[in-house]
Design a protein around this motif. Structure first.
Motif, PDB file in Angstrom:
ATOM      1  N   TRP A 538      27.195  21.623  28.385  1.00 12.36           N
ATOM      2  CA  TRP A 538      26.233  20.741  27.713  1.00 12.36           C
ATOM      3  C   TRP A 538      25.968  21.196  26.278  1.00 12.36           C
ATOM      4  N   SER A 541      28.975  20.090  24.164  1.00 11.82           N
ATOM      5  CA  SER A 541      29.405  18.696  23.999  1.00 11.82           C
ATOM      6  C   SER A 541      28.364  17.665  24.399  1.00 11.82           C
ATOM      7  N   ASP A 543      27.989  16.581  27.145  1.00 15.69           N
ATOM      8  CA  ASP A 543      28.811  15.701  27.988  1.00 15.69           C
ATOM      9  C   ASP A 543      28.159  15.559  29.359  1.00 15.69           C
ATOM     10  N   ARG A 544      28.174  14.321  29.874  1.00 16.24           N
ATOM     11  CA  ARG A 544      27.550  14.074  31.170  1.00 16.24           C
ATOM     12  C   ARG A 544      28.345  14.680  32.317  1.00 16.24           C
ATOM     13  N   ASN A 545      29.551  15.160  32.044  1.00 18.33           N
ATOM     14  CA  ASN A 545      30.326  15.837  33.081  1.00 18.33           C
ATOM     15  C   ASN A 545      29.634  17.100  33.577  1.00 18.33           C
ATOM     16  N   CYS A 759      32.113  13.807  20.716  1.00 13.68           N
ATOM     17  CA  CYS A 759      31.363  14.140  21.929  1.00 13.68           C
ATOM     18  C   CYS A 759      29.949  13.601  21.769  1.00 13.68           C
ATOM     19  N   SER A 760      29.146  13.755  22.801  1.00  9.28           N
ATOM     20  CA  SER A 760      27.812  13.165  22.772  1.00  9.28           C
ATOM     21  C   SER A 760      26.881  13.818  21.769  1.00  9.28           C
TER      22      SER A 760
END
Length: 996
Positions: A538, A541, A543-545, A759-760
């Motif tokens: 997190w 990135s 990122d929701r992954n 990325c986010s």
């Protein structure tokens, strides 16, 4: 003491001066050697001379055979030198005869034979003759007689002083100094001092200087402010004795060889040590043996412990203690008498311990360790370990270290626990049989050290140890230890290491550690691994992954009953929910995480600080500025309680609170939060505070300082995960823009966008695009003013690059978001700046931006938009009144932002618009918001009136140099760069009024 400035004795000097003016017959000044008695009375004597008094000074000497009336002879000779022989003209013949016995060279002849039989009448005639001389002079002028070191006086001198005190007339003041640590006093001196306790005697018992005075003394000696740590150590070791302090500073200067920084030597300088040890040799052998134990212990020690350590009988120890107290070498504990006695001060302990032979010192440490161990008090285990270490017995030390570390851990004293476990690990690795006997694995001691370092915010120390531990225990036969080592190394390489993005090896290490844990029973350690893995992803990135990993961490933590790891996972899930459009759910998760972390009884500081950091940061981004400040300061109180306020977690929390204040235009309050970094260079764990300090400096007009500070942060070579790159990137262009360097600002923005795209994290980049647009607009404005077509085309090309970067991000940074409150303002700024870039002055675009920032409560951003709106209005109309109200509103909103205010006033002057003075409501008065002393507030009041250092000194009866030191301290405490700014801050804080 003649060379030591009179510092910290203003009250005593005033009392002594008043005693002289009021013609008191007797003043007794007492205090230990080096405390400043001579300097005080010398200063008072000089003041008396300046006011017209006749001052004569003499000293008693430490002679084996006390010569009678030696100081009286010196007084008479001083009178002759000061006044000449005309003072003798009015004396009767018998007085001249008597004085000739003492000073025949002054009278001009030898004393004649006694005409009457010997007897006490002769002493009376001699005393009367001395009294007549002084009384005759005092008939026209005040007389001050100073007798130094009365503890060495002979009986005749003491009798004469008593006679003068009782019988002399006129304006005569007798001042005597006496050492309070000269024990035992000769019986005549002791009786005389006791008689001096009568009400008409002024007694000044000099204590040690305050910490502030010791800091001032050190600054004058070094010609620069000493580090706070040096002042603290100096005051602790000397207990405020100025002579001792000066000697330690001098030794430190010599030891530094003129290099940067000054560190006090561990042992007192030889001259000082010899002085202290000489006093200790006057007592009996038994008392010296007890003193050695007290000195080596370095603190108050009960008699029973001394008896065990020395092997003496309790009665002998008691007698020795009494002897040491009477000799002023030891003192009972003033707070808890049951703790026994300690040496008179720390330097005496150091000198006595240093005088012991090495074997004697080791034996003393071992005896103290064994004696303390016999008390079975776990609170003493760390101290016991220290004594075993000093005794050179690591095997005995090891058990005490383990007990001490566990005890510190239970008390949440993580800094101490980390140091203790680290030392235990070193012993376990160097003496494997000791570790085997205790059934302790050295690798786990390393892991516990790392966790404790992170718990107290010593992340930089933890990182170095992580790499050492990984190199040593990467292939441990223990699966759980291997997994723990891989986990810490993965976190370090993924988040803490200085890289552009987390290394692929970090994720590989996380996966390897996860594979090991999946073959083991579920544990809190596994839940922590999962949460750290998700947090690493997190942070890099957004990122929701990372969400499924956080959810698995939460499930494992809840099944294991691991409250702390549950809070950790909830914090990560809250951040995900917020960024991905679920603000109410996200803040509810934050509240739950904070509640769990706060109720946990274990090592929760790391997670508490992390939760408070993420929560306050989320509130900042959602526009809840006051609430962000509250949450950050609550978290800061927690880490301050744990002693980690100056560490990385404390720095992040202070930064969030300071950013909230800056955004609301509360510059002085923000400055106080980051003031401690003002005079030091940035480090890896405080760069954020330096960037905020640079914002403060920009607001206050100290542009060069802000640019230098930003450059110093750049030189650290920081990179790390992309969220950290973003946090730095959003501050640095602001410094360049307000410093008038839009090209540098554009370069910073573009470099940051290149790293953050894809990325986010790009969702947060709206402010960067707005700053980039301002930079290219500034470049274009300058180019058009210079008729530089190439530069204007370059600015337009820069704007095209920014637009291309925005397209690559799908315009997400400037698209309304349910969580990111500032997006509408950033978008309005972006659009208005792009119009300005093309030479279009659109007041409506700037009015829209100002309205957004007004709604969000950001006064300085609102003021900037109004300034640009007024500029656009004036460009479109020949009537300056069309912009008058807007410009006035901009001036009021820009209050506290010096460069913006200057731009607004320049525009007003060019347009002949009159701007009313901006009223500013001062903050409520507090007792001492900046920690100024009463003396410093007096100096600040005069400074605000425009007084020079010489004028301040004249008003407050101090030297210009002392006034300069006070002014320097005030500038440092107020965190300002000049006297005018100090006066302004002092006025706003109501520190410069007549009652200050």
């Amino acid at each position: 003491m003649g060379g030591v400035p009179l510092i910290g004795r203003d009250d005593e000097l005033a009392e002594l001066a008043l005693a002289i003016r009021d013609e008191h017959r007797h003043v007794l000044v007492t205090g230990e050697v080096g405390i400043g008695k001579t300097r005080l009375v010398t200063q008072a004597a000089q003041v008396a001379r300046d006011e017209g008094a006749v001052v004569v000074e003499a000293s008693c000497l430490p002679l084996d055979v006390r010569l009678p009336l030696l100081p009286v002879i010196e007084v008479l000779r001083s009178l002759d030198r000061a006044l000449g022989r005309e003072v003798l003209a009015a004396l009767p013949l018998y007085a001249l005869d008597e004085l000739a016995r003492l000073v025949p060279e002054v009278i001009g002849r030898q004393a004649g034979p006694d005409a009457l039989p010997a007897g006490e009448w002769q002493r009376q005639r001699l005393f009367a003759a001395v009294g007549l001389v002084l009384t005759h002079i005092a008939g026209s002028r005040p007389v001050v007689v100073v007798i130094e070191d009365i503890h060495w006086a002979d009986a005749a001198t003491l009798d004469l002083l008593t006679y003068l005190r009782a019988s002399s007339g006129g304006s005569i003041t007798l001042i005597a100094t006496c050492r309070s640590d000269e024990a035992p006093l000769d019986p005549p001196v002791a009786r005389w001092v006791e008689q001096a306790r009568r009400p008409e005697t002024v007694r000044l018992e000099l204590a040690g200087l305050s910490r502030a005075a010791i800091a001032e003394l050190a600054e004058q000696t070094l010609d620069s402010p000493p580090p706070e740590s040096v002042v603290e150590e100096l005051h602790r070791r000397t207990e405020g004795n100025p002579y001792f302090a000066e000697e330690l500073i001098a030794a430190a200067v010599v030891a530094s060889h003129g290099g940067p920084g000054v560190a006090l030597t561990r042992q007192p300088p030889r001259v000082l040590a010899e002085l202290l040890v000489a006093r200790s040799r006057r007592v009996s052998d038994t008392a010296r043996a007890v003193l050695a134990v007290l000195a080596v212990a370095g603190r108050s020690v009960p008699e029973i412990v001394v008896a065990r350590a020395t092997g003496m009988a309790a009665a002998d120890v008691t007698c020795a203690m009494h002897e040491l107290v009477d000799a002023r070498l030891a003192t009972p504990d003033s707070v808890r008498p049951e703790l026994g006695c300690r040496t008179r001060h720390a330097l005496l302990a150091e000198a006595v311990a240093g005088d012991l032979l090495a074997d004697e010192r080791r034996a003393a440490h071992a005896g103290i360790a064994a004696a303390f161990a016999a008390t079975n008090d776990p609170a003493l285990s760390a101290e016991i370990a220290g004594h075993w270490s000093a005794a050179g017995r690591p095997r005995d030390e090891f058990g005490s270290l383990l007990e001490a570390a566990e005890h510190s851990h239970r008390l949440h004293a993580y800094t101490q626990a980390a140091d203790l476990w680290h030392r235990a690990a070193d012993i376990a690795e160097s003496l494997p049989d000791v570790a085997r006997t205790a059934n302790v694995e050295p690798g786990w001691l390393r892991i516990r050290t790392i966790d404790a370092l992170q718990a107290c915010g010593r992340d930089v120390d933890a990182e170095a140890l992580i790499e050492q531990t990984y190199a040593t225990y990467r292939d441990s036969p223990s699966d759980t230890l291997t997994a723990a080592v891989l986990h810490r190394a993965a976190w370090h390489r993924g988040v803490a290491a200085q890289r552009e993005t987390p290394s692929d090896t970090a994720y590989a290490l996380f996966e390897e550690a996860r594979r090991i844990h999946e073959m083991l029973p579920e544990s809190p350690e596994y839940a922590r691994l999962l949460a750290d893995h998700a947090r690493c992803m997190w942070t890099d990135s957004s990122d929701r992954n990372s969400e499924p990993i956080y959810r698995k961490a939460l499930a494992v933590a809840e099944r294991c009953g691991a409250t702390l790891q549950t809070a950790h996972a909830l914090t990560g899930l809250a951040a995900i929910a917020l960024l991905h459009g679920e603000p109410s759910h996200g803040f509810a998760l934050f509240d739950r995480a904070r509640d769990l972390a706060g109720r946990h009884s274990g090592p929760s500081l790391h997670v508490e600080a992390m939760t408070a950091t993420h929560h306050s940061d989320a509130l900042l981004k959602s526009g809840q500025l006051a609430e962000a400040e509250r949450i950050a300061l609550e978290g800061l109180d927690r880490v301050r309680w744990a002693g980690a306020a100056s560490r990385y977690p404390g720095g992040i929390l202070r930064g969030n609170a300071a950013e909230s204040l800056l955004e609301r235009g509360l510059i002085d309050a923000a400055a106080r939060l980051v003031a401690d970094v003002h005079d030091r260079r940035p480090k890896r764990d405080d760069w954020n505070l330096h960037l905020l300090q640079a914002q403060v400096e920009i607001c206050r007009g100290a542009t060069e300082s802000a640019v230098a500070r930003a450059r110093a942060v750049d030189l650290l070579g920081l990179a790390g995960p992309r969220m950290w790159v973003y946090e730095r990137a959003r501050f640095l262009p602001k410094v360049a823009l307000w410093a008038g360097d839009p090209a540098a600002a554009l370069d910073r923005v573009e470099r940051a966008l290149e790293v953050l795209g894809g990325c986010s994290v790009e969702l947060y980049c709206g402010e960067l695009f707005a700053l980039g647009a301002r930079a290219v607009a500034d470049l274009a404005d300058t180019a058009r003013a210079r008729r530089d077509g190439a530069a204007e085309r370059a600015a337009l090309t820069g704007a095209e690059r920014l637009a291309a970067a925005l397209d690559l991000m799908g315009s997400r940074p400037l698209t309304d978001h349910r969580f990111l409150a500032a997006v509408p303002g950033d978008r309005a700024d972006w659009q208005a700046e792009l119009l300005r870039l093309r030479g279009v002055r659109d007041p409506d675009a700037w009015a829209e931006a100002a309205a957004v920032w007004q709604r969000l409560g950001r006064p300085h951003r609102m003021a900037y938009a109004w300034w640009r709106q007024a500029e656009a209005l004036l460009a479109r109309s020949r009537n300056p009144m069309t912009a008058s109200g807007t410009l006035q509103a901009a001036a009021e909103a820009a209050n506290g932002m010096a460069p913006l205010t200057a731009n607004i006033r320049r525009l007003a002057r060019r347009s002949r618009i009159s701007i009313r003075p901006v009223s500013f409501e001062p903050p409520p008065a507090t007792d001492d918001p900046y920690g100024l002393t009463q003396r410093e507030r007096q100096v600040l009041r005069l400074l605000a009136q425009g007084c020079t250092n010489a004028q301040i000194g004249g008003e407050l009866f101090m030297s210009p140099k002392t006034a300069s030191v006070h002014v320097s301290n005030i500038l440092r405490k107020l965190n300002v760069v000049n006297r005018a700014e100090a006066a302004a801050v002092g006025e706003r804080a109501r520190l410069t009024g007549p009652d200050s």
